[in-house]
Design a protein around this motif. Sequence first.
Motif, PDB file in Angstrom:
ATOM      1  N   VAL A  99       0.856  -1.183   0.000  1.00 49.33           N
ATOM      2  CA  VAL A  99       0.000   0.000   0.000  1.00 49.33           C
ATOM      3  C   VAL A  99       0.889   1.229   0.000  1.00 49.33           C
ATOM      4  O   VAL A  99       1.859   1.307   0.747  1.00 49.33           O
ATOM      5  CB  VAL A  99      -0.929   0.006   1.241  1.00 49.33           C
ATOM      6  CG1 VAL A  99      -1.797   1.254   1.238  1.00 49.33           C
ATOM      7  CG2 VAL A  99      -1.795  -1.247   1.258  1.00 49.33           C
ATOM      8  N   SER A 100       0.522   2.196  -0.839  1.00 52.39           N
ATOM      9  CA  SER A 100       1.325   3.410  -0.939  1.00 52.39           C
ATOM     10  C   SER A 100       1.090   4.299   0.264  1.00 52.39           C
ATOM     11  O   SER A 100      -0.031   4.643   0.596  1.00 52.39           O
ATOM     12  CB  SER A 100       0.953   4.161  -2.223  1.00 52.39           C
ATOM     13  OG  SER A 100       1.576   5.412  -2.253  1.00 52.39           O
ATOM     14  N   ARG A 113       6.201   2.152   2.601  1.00 51.24           N
ATOM     15  CA  ARG A 113       5.637   0.995   1.936  1.00 51.24           C
ATOM     16  C   ARG A 113       5.677   1.244   0.441  1.00 51.24           C
ATOM     17  O   ARG A 113       5.338   2.318  -0.030  1.00 51.24           O
ATOM     18  CB  ARG A 113       4.187   0.749   2.403  1.00 51.24           C
ATOM     19  CG  ARG A 113       4.108   0.273   3.853  1.00 51.24           C
ATOM     20  CD  ARG A 113       2.684  -0.063   4.249  1.00 51.24           C
ATOM     21  NE  ARG A 113       2.626  -0.597   5.603  1.00 51.24           N
ATOM     22  CZ  ARG A 113       1.503  -0.994   6.186  1.00 51.24           C
ATOM     23  NH1 ARG A 113       0.352  -0.885   5.550  1.00 51.24           N
ATOM     24  NH2 ARG A 113       1.537  -1.474   7.409  1.00 51.24           N
ATOM     25  N   PRO A 115       4.745   1.376  -3.372  1.00 50.41           N
ATOM     26  CA  PRO A 115       3.516   1.356  -4.183  1.00 50.41           C
ATOM     27  C   PRO A 115       3.449   0.091  -5.044  1.00 50.41           C
ATOM     28  O   PRO A 115       4.473  -0.485  -5.407  1.00 50.41           O
ATOM     29  CB  PRO A 115       3.656   2.610  -5.055  1.00 50.41           C
ATOM     30  CG  PRO A 115       4.649   3.475  -4.348  1.00 50.41           C
ATOM     31  CD  PRO A 115       5.584   2.542  -3.653  1.00 50.41           C
ATOM     32  N   GLU A 149      -4.021   6.267  -4.295  1.00 46.97           N
ATOM     33  CA  GLU A 149      -2.598   6.113  -3.993  1.00 46.97           C
ATOM     34  C   GLU A 149      -2.389   5.492  -2.619  1.00 46.97           C
ATOM     35  O   GLU A 149      -1.606   4.552  -2.461  1.00 46.97           O
ATOM     36  CB  GLU A 149      -1.895   7.470  -4.061  1.00 46.97           C
ATOM     37  CG  GLU A 149      -1.842   8.063  -5.461  1.00 46.97           C
ATOM     38  CD  GLU A 149      -1.077   9.387  -5.504  1.00 46.97           C
ATOM     39  OE1 GLU A 149      -0.397   9.705  -4.492  1.00 46.97           O
ATOM     40  OE2 GLU A 149      -1.154  10.081  -6.528  1.00 46.97           O
ATOM     41  N   GLU A 150      -3.075   6.036  -1.615  1.00 50.43           N
ATOM     42  CA  GLU A 150      -2.857   5.581  -0.248  1.00 50.43           C
ATOM     43  C   GLU A 150      -3.573   4.267   0.050  1.00 50.43           C
ATOM     44  O   GLU A 150      -3.060   3.452   0.824  1.00 50.43           O
ATOM     45  CB  GLU A 150      -3.328   6.663   0.736  1.00 50.43           C
ATOM     46  CG  GLU A 150      -2.513   7.953   0.644  1.00 50.43           C
ATOM     47  CD  GLU A 150      -3.001   9.020   1.596  1.00 50.43           C
ATOM     48  OE1 GLU A 150      -4.103   8.850   2.174  1.00 50.43           O
ATOM     49  OE2 GLU A 150      -2.296  10.034   1.763  1.00 50.43           O
ATOM     50  N   GLY A 153      -2.318   1.692  -3.345  1.00 54.39           N
ATOM     51  CA  GLY A 153      -0.922   1.690  -3.747  1.00 54.39           C
ATOM     52  C   GLY A 153      -0.753   1.879  -5.243  1.00 54.39           C
ATOM     53  O   GLY A 153       0.214   1.395  -5.839  1.00 54.39           O
TER      54      GLY A 153
END
Length: 322
Positions: A99-100, A113, A115, A149-150, A153
Motif C-alpha cells: 500500500v502506498s 511501503r 507502491p 494512492e494511499e 498503492g
Amino acid sequence: MQSRGSSHRVSSMGNNRSRIPALLISMFAAFASIYVAGRLWLDAENRVYLIKELDRITGQGQSAISVDDTLKIIACREQHKKLDALETELAGARQEGFVSNPLIETNGTYSTRRPLVVIGILTKFGRQKNRDAIRKAWMGSGASLKKIEEGKGIIVRFVIGRSENRGDSQDKDIDHENRLTNDFLILDNHVETNDAFPKKVKLFFAHAADKWDAEFYAKVNDDVYVNIDALGATLATHLDKPRVYMGCMKSGEVFSELNHKWYEPEWWKFGDKKSYFRHASGEMYVISRALAKFISINRSDTLLAAPVLLVAIYASISNLLT
C-alpha cells in the motif's frame, strides 16, 4: 723399462686425477639439482598463489580458464549480485505490504511501503478532453486520486513533454492544468513530437523508476480506460516474479521497404529483421521494477530508443543468468 713401483705410482696418480673431475662434476650436479628444485618450488608456490588469487577474484572452484572466461565470469557474477539485491528488496517489500504511504513516523523512526504500480498515461497537447474523461471515468482527481494512492498503492499521472517553442501557450496551458489538478509528470527535457514518442516512453519509465520505488510500472495511452481493481488484483498475483513484462502480446512483419506505408526506419533492430520479436501492444503494458531500473540505467543509449528493445535485451540477459 719402468719398475713395478714406478708403474704403480703412475697408475695411482692417474686414478687420483680421474677422481677429482668426477667429484667436481658430482658436486656441481648436486648444487644444480638443489638450485633447480628451489626454482621449481618457488614457481610452484607462485602458481599456487596466482591460482588462489584467480579463484578468489572469480569465486570459481576451477582455475584452468582463459582471461576472456574470467572477465565473463566476473561480469555475470556482478549481474547476479544486482539481481539478488533487487529480489531481496522485493521480498522485504512483500512482508511490509503493498500500500502506498508517505513516510510514517513510528517511535521516532521512519518507514515506507512500496507502491504497487505507477501508471503513466501518455498524453499530448490539445487533448484535455481526453484527460478530463479519464479523470471522471477511472483515475479520479484531488482527494479521490490521493485515496487510490494511499488505499490501493496505485499512482496515476499524465505524462507529457515540452513544446518545441519552449514556454509558448501549449506549455503554459499544461502548467495551468497541472496547477489545478496536480496529476502530471512533466518531462522537461523532452520535446513533444510524434517521431520522439518511443523516446518519451523510455523517459517515462526512467523518471518514474527514479521518482517512485514501485513494484510495477504501466504505460497507458490517453484513450484507454483501466479497471483499477482488476489491474491491482492481476498484478498482485505476479509479485513473486521479479522480471515481468505483461500486456497484449503480439508479433508481426517488419517492413524494410522505403515506400511501404508502415516502413520501419530502424527495421534492422527488430527480431530477425523480418518479423518483430514478441512484444506487448502499445495501448497498455506493464513492466516490473527490475525492468524499469534497467531502462533507467540505459536511458542515455540513443541506439536503444524503443523501450521494447531494452526490455527484450534485459530479458535475454536474464535468461542467460538464471
